[in-house]
Design a protein around this motif. Sequence first.
Motif, PDB file in Angstrom:
ATOM      1  N   ASP A  31      42.084  37.331  32.402  1.00  0.00           N
ATOM      2  CA  ASP A  31      42.791  38.283  33.268  1.00  0.00           C
ATOM      3  C   ASP A  31      42.686  39.701  32.724  1.00  0.00           C
ATOM      4  O   ASP A  31      42.634  40.658  33.490  1.00  0.00           O
ATOM      5  N   LYS A  65      37.874  37.801  35.149  1.00  0.00           N
ATOM      6  CA  LYS A  65      38.167  37.326  36.491  1.00  0.00           C
ATOM      7  C   LYS A  65      37.897  38.439  37.510  1.00  0.00           C
ATOM      8  O   LYS A  65      37.859  39.614  37.160  1.00  0.00           O
ATOM      9  N   ASP A  66      37.730  38.049  38.765  1.00  0.00           N
ATOM     10  CA  ASP A  66      37.388  39.029  39.799  1.00  0.00           C
ATOM     11  C   ASP A  66      38.418  40.153  39.888  1.00  0.00           C
ATOM     12  O   ASP A  66      38.070  41.307  40.100  1.00  0.00           O
ATOM     13  N   ASN A  67      39.698  39.813  39.749  1.00  0.00           N
ATOM     14  CA  ASN A  67      40.749  40.819  39.818  1.00  0.00           C
ATOM     15  C   ASN A  67      41.276  41.196  38.436  1.00  0.00           C
ATOM     16  O   ASN A  67      42.387  41.725  38.297  1.00  0.00           O
ATOM     17  N   GLU A  69      41.296  43.017  34.491  1.00  0.00           N
ATOM     18  CA  GLU A  69      41.298  44.397  34.010  1.00  0.00           C
ATOM     19  C   GLU A  69      40.683  44.469  32.611  1.00  0.00           C
ATOM     20  O   GLU A  69      40.813  43.534  31.818  1.00  0.00           O
ATOM     21  N   THR A 144      38.754  48.351  36.515  1.00  0.00           N
ATOM     22  CA  THR A 144      38.685  47.189  37.402  1.00  0.00           C
ATOM     23  C   THR A 144      37.315  47.159  38.066  1.00  0.00           C
ATOM     24  O   THR A 144      36.566  48.146  38.036  1.00  0.00           O
ATOM     25  N   ARG A 145      37.009  46.023  38.663  1.00  0.00           N
ATOM     26  CA  ARG A 145      35.712  45.892  39.339  1.00  0.00           C
ATOM     27  C   ARG A 145      35.671  46.738  40.608  1.00  0.00           C
ATOM     28  O   ARG A 145      36.696  46.972  41.258  1.00  0.00           O
ATOM     29  N   ASP A 418      36.657  48.578  50.263  1.00  0.00           N
ATOM     30  CA  ASP A 418      37.517  48.082  49.198  1.00  0.00           C
ATOM     31  C   ASP A 418      38.923  47.856  49.747  1.00  0.00           C
ATOM     32  O   ASP A 418      39.529  48.776  50.300  1.00  0.00           O
ATOM     33  N   ARG A 420      41.705  47.786  48.467  1.00  0.00           N
ATOM     34  CA  ARG A 420      42.758  48.603  47.860  1.00  0.00           C
ATOM     35  C   ARG A 420      43.051  49.857  48.669  1.00  0.00           C
ATOM     36  O   ARG A 420      44.167  50.396  48.612  1.00  0.00           O
TER      37      ARG A 420
END
Length: 530
Positions: A31, A65-67, A69, A144-145, A418, A420
């Motif tokens: 994570d 992981k994709d989300n 940091e 982040t990605r 995105d 976000r």
Amino acid sequence: MQTPIAGSAVLFEVDCTCLKEHEAIQDHLFDCIIFNFPHCGRKGGVKKNRILLVKFFQNAVAVLKDNGEVHVTLCDGQGGTPCDSPMREWHNSWQVVAMAAEAGLILSEIHPFDCETYQGYRCTGYRSQDKGFHVEGALTHIFTRSLPHTMPEKLKMEKTIGKETVCFELPAELSNYINRDFLGQQAHHPVKTVQEHLLRELKSIWPVCSMNEDFPELVSCLPETPEACDSTLTHSEVYWIKPTDTYIFDQSENEQHDCESMDDQQSFTGSYALRPSLSLHVQEITQNGDFSPGTLHAVSGLVFQRVPISPSRSPAFHQLLLVGMFPAESHPVQCFQDCLESLLASYGVSFEEAQTGLEQQVWMNSKMLSKFGRIAYLPSFSSALAEGLQLIAVSINLDHLATLIFGISDCRLLWSADPRFLKHFELNPLGPFSPFSLYPPSYLHDISFWMEPESYDELDFHALVREASCGAVKDMALVDRFRHPHMGHASLCYRLTYQSPDQALSHSQALGLQNQLRRLLPLRLQVTLR
């Protein structure tokens, strides 16, 4: 060596540049990955430490992981962002945001380093010694990605105009703007919020009728008269479309009749264009059975215009058109100007009166974009409809208005894929926009070529740059022009600014996009690279 502590495992002698090869790490996704005060050892210099950061970031994303940091803490001044105090010159910093971009990461947060977050933490290893780093003013950078850049492609489209169905290819630079449904019922897009707020305020003064007419995005008009689409447009600013095929559906016989291929129709004189303005539908609106004097009739939708690359203007945008008929003695143009000025002046919108013949109009301007809106009295329509009444049409670029109201610095963000971006407005629909990609790096690249002045259209070049760069060019400027005194052809030099407001863009990616532009330019525009 692994020592379990409070349900965790501690590993020693882990090489941060080989995380994806480490036996105890490679099969896990994390994570959060934290690296406090990275340093290549001794007096490594900024270049070696940049290489260290790149290798770390590239390994970190392989086990993230994709989300997840990635947190990197640097001493004050090392990162190269405006948060450093004092901020070093770019070439003398570690350029942490640009290094992270090499691994597809963007800087999402930055805050002062708090050593108390890590109980018992003591930093050591300054210049490979048992000596701590200077943590005063240190900053923690949170990465982040981001979504990857994708090459736009031509889309095969099919639109119906009257009884005729037209098949065509949408220009590649417009593929990101189609079928986004920003104004749909379930949308939370800021463009829709601006439209709803504007109509709500207007309803407090005039009756407003929102029309549900589905005007086609493909229109039929003549290339010799682009003013048939919008009097403010030139021929080169319209996206003229050459159909790949057409067919007519005969309802009386319930049959489909194919038209001849466009390549074979030498006598074909009509033309098609992507809708450059909703203003061309004014006559259809006034002829609608629900049209009545004293009421504002509102319609909105996507329009397309070939424009230069700029952070304040896209080749496609949402336009709001308001049409109404009001008594001449009420001075409707002035009334609309006063109303909109009271609503929008605080956002930096100014109004400029102009008159051409009998047509009275007021332009809406901002510091970033002039003439993004218009209030106009249309005498040619008014005389045909009713005496003593004036037909007023108000057109507004909703996209630009949204950037002004929400403080969005780059109009490309409105089209970001995105999640976000929209999530921000779902949580805080009326608050100012807070970017999720901080301090994106920018790169300058020049390109020079020989061209024939008689056949060269600069808007063709801007369109190709949008396509070849995947929309990553923020701005461009002509920096040099030379015309050969004997040969007649001219040399142009443009400076391109690569910067993405929502996606990671590294130096190597920008160079790759520039090389892609150099490959396509001679093939598409028949120019000669210098």
